[in-house]
Scaffold this active site. Structure first.
Site, short mmCIF file in Angstrom:
data_model
loop_
_atom_site.label_atom_id
_atom_site.label_comp_id
_atom_site.label_asym_id
_atom_site.label_seq_id
_atom_site.Cartn_x
_atom_site.Cartn_y
_atom_site.Cartn_z
N CYS A 132 27.72 -46.91 -117.14
CA CYS A 132 26.45 -46.89 -116.40
C CYS A 132 25.94 -45.61 -116.21
O CYS A 132 24.83 -45.17 -115.50
CB CYS A 132 26.19 -47.73 -115.37
SG CYS A 132 27.18 -47.34 -114.04
N ARG A 192 25.06 -52.86 -107.17
CA ARG A 192 25.62 -52.02 -106.66
C ARG A 192 25.36 -51.84 -105.16
O ARG A 192 24.39 -51.64 -104.68
CB ARG A 192 25.77 -50.65 -107.63
CG ARG A 192 26.83 -49.41 -106.57
CD ARG A 192 26.57 -48.17 -107.41
NE ARG A 192 25.38 -47.45 -107.06
CZ ARG A 192 25.40 -46.11 -107.61
NH1 ARG A 192 26.16 -45.79 -108.54
NH2 ARG A 192 24.06 -45.71 -107.15
N ASN A 224 28.73 -39.84 -114.49
CA ASN A 224 27.88 -38.72 -113.62
C ASN A 224 28.89 -38.38 -112.63
O ASN A 224 29.07 -37.10 -112.70
CB ASN A 224 26.45 -39.13 -113.10
CG ASN A 224 25.52 -39.84 -113.89
OD1 ASN A 224 25.71 -39.47 -115.23
ND2 ASN A 224 24.69 -40.79 -113.38
N ASP A 225 29.36 -38.97 -111.93
CA ASP A 225 30.45 -38.59 -110.67
C ASP A 225 31.79 -38.36 -111.42
O ASP A 225 32.31 -37.36 -111.01
CB ASP A 225 30.34 -39.59 -109.70
CG ASP A 225 29.18 -39.38 -108.71
OD1 ASP A 225 28.91 -38.45 -108.37
OD2 ASP A 225 28.53 -40.20 -108.43
N ARG A 259 20.77 -49.57 -108.27
CA ARG A 259 21.03 -48.60 -107.51
C ARG A 259 20.50 -49.04 -105.90
O ARG A 259 19.38 -48.64 -105.63
CB ARG A 259 20.73 -47.28 -107.56
CG ARG A 259 21.36 -46.47 -108.86
CD ARG A 259 21.01 -44.99 -109.11
NE ARG A 259 21.85 -44.36 -109.91
CZ ARG A 259 21.86 -44.17 -111.24
NH1 ARG A 259 20.85 -44.81 -111.89
NH2 ARG A 259 22.66 -43.62 -111.74
N GLU A 295 34.30 -43.95 -111.13
CA GLU A 295 33.65 -42.74 -111.04
C GLU A 295 34.55 -41.48 -110.21
O GLU A 295 34.24 -40.50 -110.28
CB GLU A 295 32.40 -42.74 -110.42
CG GLU A 295 32.08 -43.52 -109.33
CD GLU A 295 30.70 -43.78 -108.84
OE1 GLU A 295 29.90 -43.12 -109.23
OE2 GLU A 295 30.43 -44.84 -107.75
N HIS A 320 20.65 -36.59 -109.17
CA HIS A 320 19.84 -37.72 -108.91
C HIS A 320 18.39 -37.49 -109.26
O HIS A 320 17.71 -38.67 -109.56
CB HIS A 320 20.26 -38.23 -107.67
CG HIS A 320 21.58 -39.19 -107.58
ND1 HIS A 320 22.58 -38.53 -106.91
CD2 HIS A 320 21.87 -40.25 -108.11
CE1 HIS A 320 23.48 -39.41 -107.12
NE2 HIS A 320 23.41 -40.43 -107.99
N ARG A 334 27.01 -31.71 -109.66
CA ARG A 334 26.24 -32.23 -110.41
C ARG A 334 24.77 -31.89 -110.04
O ARG A 334 23.93 -31.85 -110.75
CB ARG A 334 26.22 -33.89 -110.61
CG ARG A 334 26.05 -34.53 -109.34
CD ARG A 334 26.59 -36.03 -109.65
NE ARG A 334 25.42 -36.97 -109.96
CZ ARG A 334 25.31 -38.06 -109.86
NH1 ARG A 334 26.43 -38.76 -109.40
NH2 ARG A 334 24.11 -38.72 -110.38
#
Ligand code: PEP
Ligand code: MG
Length: 578
Positions: free
Chosen positions: A509, A337, A461-462, A300, A438, A193, A472
């Site tokens: 996203c 989200r 990403n996840d 986010r 995800e 992140h 990650r």
């Protein structure tokens, strides 16, 4: 001597400036409680720090220049002697044992106690010795790892490039308000992140530049090439001149790219594509609008809670933020989200008293945490619903792993609607509901949630982290984090195709959406909605404007059929030069 270090560039161009090395201060120590069986390790960590401090001081004493003031040697000898004093070497160990706390905290408590004792002294000379003692304690503190630093002091720095061990996503929120022209961290990986938020800042930055704090002196001239991930310390005249030119070229190409800002996003063969923005704060809307994002594809919202130093945002505070987003984006959609807290995104204060667990990424994170904290979740849902009255707000749930979880989240949304109805508070009863895809289970079982959603968004990403079992945030396994792994491409393709068939809008996203190397491949896989940080938007648009989908399909199919991971880079290159 000039030195070059390689790290992971987060983009943002090139910065040339003086380094500001961020040290840690005793006052910034935070308390962590330990289990009894953790105490021996903590004590040896403290003893190691004493040992390192002694070596450091002895080295300094050995290196005193011959023309230095005579007191310097005496001062260093005194400091070394202090390390033998039980008030410094033993008392903190006693505190660790008695309070079950971390070494940093024990050191801070002992510093406070010693300061109080000095304050009571009558003799002015002895009183002044407090500062000598504290300096030694500060040195020990710096030799302990894992400390947080204080943004209040850093925020006052006027200029320069920040060089530090690590920055958390919450630190970066503070960083946005500082005057630094770039940053370098010693640790960090591509899709942590920190890297994601760092990229959004769009200032020259590099993560994972190992040992930079040891190699750079405070105030030394450095070059941060965020595009190539290169850090140059003390550049010579020729390199400096070259980089100044590169800096100009980069700014020039940036300006050129701006010319396509207002263009429709359509491929050479006439296929329309929608580009949305990812944002972390309301201020990010400015860039999203400037770059003509068609809406906000991912807000986010957890950053709202990370930015607060000491409390959860109230319903009204959240409502004001969401309403502002709705109004600023006018008729364009804003996807909020719900809080995706946990793992590396935790407020500095204890949010919900859940302990980290053995493996936080598989623990109480994302929607699981919200479902476990009903009143926190309800507060957020009420605020989102209230704001939905003012614009095209959509709600999206993170880390959904099964249809049961999604149904529970939707039930909470329905309860919140009932409450607002009873209280005669306006909201949009037809608010669109989406799920993040995800977690691999829900990507595979995507059909099970199709009847429940109005849209989905793939969080690559996840998804990649969980599918490939690669943390990650862990730079030691970074090399395994591969978006081109055949399993990753197959699962994304499955989600896109299934959603297309069911007529459910699907976007990406995660970072893959903003990576220009991936744009053509994703277009070929049928993706028509991309959501990314505004800093990537024009680059991706540029690729789309220069792509004829009918011409790339042969190579895209070759990639999708390919089972050999080692061939993927070559095939992707082939696709991108077409
Ligand atoms: C993702 O996982 O791809 C995503 C967009 O969410 P985050 O990066 O915030 O976990
Ligand atoms: Mg995610």
């Amino acid at each position: 001597m000039s030195i070059m270090i390689h790290g992971i560039g987060l983009g943002g161009g090139i910065a040339i400036g003086n380094a500001y090395i961020l040290d840690k201060y005793l006052d910034d120590a935070t308390l962590h409680f330990l289990e009894e069986d953790e105490l021996p390790d903590e004590i040896s960590r403290f003893e190691d720090a004493i040992y390192k401090t002694r070596l450091e001081l002895e080295r300094l004493r050995g290196d005193i220049p011959f023309d230095a003031p005579a007191e310097l040697g005496a001062f260093l000898s005194l400091s070394i002697m202090m390390l033998n004093d039980s008030q410094i070497s033993q008392a903190p160990i006693k505190i660790i044992k008695e309070e079950f706390c971390n070494a940093e905290w024990a050191l801070k408590l002992q510093a406070d106690r010693l300061s109080d004792q000095f304050a009571e002294m009558e003799d002015q000379y002895l009183k002044e010795r407090k500062y000598d003692v504290i300096q030694v304690l500060e040195r020990i503190f710096k030799n302990l790892d894992g400390n947080q630093f204080n943004w209040d002091s850093v925020g006052k720095i006027e200029y320069g490039i920040l060089v530090t061990h690590d920055l958390s996503p919450a630190d970066l929120i503070h960083f946005k308000n500082s005057n630094f022209s770039g940053f370098v961290t010693e640790v960090g990986s591509l899709t942590s992140h920190t890297a994601i938020v760092g990229r959004n800042l769009d200032i020259p930055s590099i993560v994972g530049a190992s040992f930079s704090r040891q190699l750079i002196k405070d105030d030394e001239l450095i070059i941060v090439d965020g595009v190539n991930g290169v850090l140059i310390i003390n550049p010579d005249e020729i390199v400096l001149k070259e980089y100044k030119k590169l800096q100009q070229d980069w700014l020039h190409s940036r300006t050129k790219l701006k010319e396509i800002r207002k263009n429709e996003t359509v491929t050479l063969d006439g296929v329309n594509v929608s580009l949305f923005a990812n944002i972390d704060t309301v201020n990010d809307i400015v860039d999203a609008r400037y770059n003509y994002a068609q809406g906000i594809g991912l807000f986010r919202s957890e950053f709202l809670f990370l930015a607060n130093e000491d409390h959860l945002s109230t319903e009204d505070e959240q409502f004001e933020t969401y309403k502002k987003l709705a109004l600023e984006m006018k008729h364009n959609s804003v996807t909020i989200r719900t809080a995706d807290l946990g793992v590396d995104k935790n407020p500095s204060w204890n949010l919900m008293n859940h302990n980290d667990g053995m493996n936080p990424a598989l623990g109480l994170t994302g929607i699981r945490l919200s479902l476990a904290e009903y009143s926190f979740f309800k507060t957020q849902l009420r605020a989102i619903l209230r704001a939905s009255y003012y614009g095209d707000i959509q709600v999206m749930f993170p880390m959904i792993s099964s249809s049961i979880e999604l149904k529970q989240a939707i039930n909470h949304l329905n309860y919140a609607m009932e409450e607002l109805k009873d209280e005669k508070i306006s909201f949009n009863p037809k608010i669109k509901i989406g799920a993040m895809i995800e977690v691999p289970s829900i990507a595979i079982a995507i059909k099970s949630i199709i009847p429940l959603v109005d849209f989905v968004s793939i969080g690559t990403n996840d998804l990649i982290q969980y599918l490939l079992a690669v943390d990650r945030n862990d730079e030691s396994v970074n090399y395994l984090y591969n978006p081109l792994h055949p399993a990753v491409l197959k699962i994304i393709y499955h989600v896109i195709k299934t959603c297309d068939k069911a007529d459910v809008p699907v976007s990406i996203c995660g970072e893959m959406a903003g990576d220009t190397q991936m744009t053509r491949l994703l277009l070929g896989m049928g993706l028509r909605r991309f959501s990314m940080y505004s800093s990537n938007l024009l680059n991706v648009k540029n690729v789309i404007l220069n792509t004829d989908i009918s011409l790339i399909m042969k190579t895209v199919n070759k990639i999708l059929k390919c089972e050999q991971i080692e061939k993927m880079d070559e095939l992707l290159e082939e696709l991108n030069i077409l």
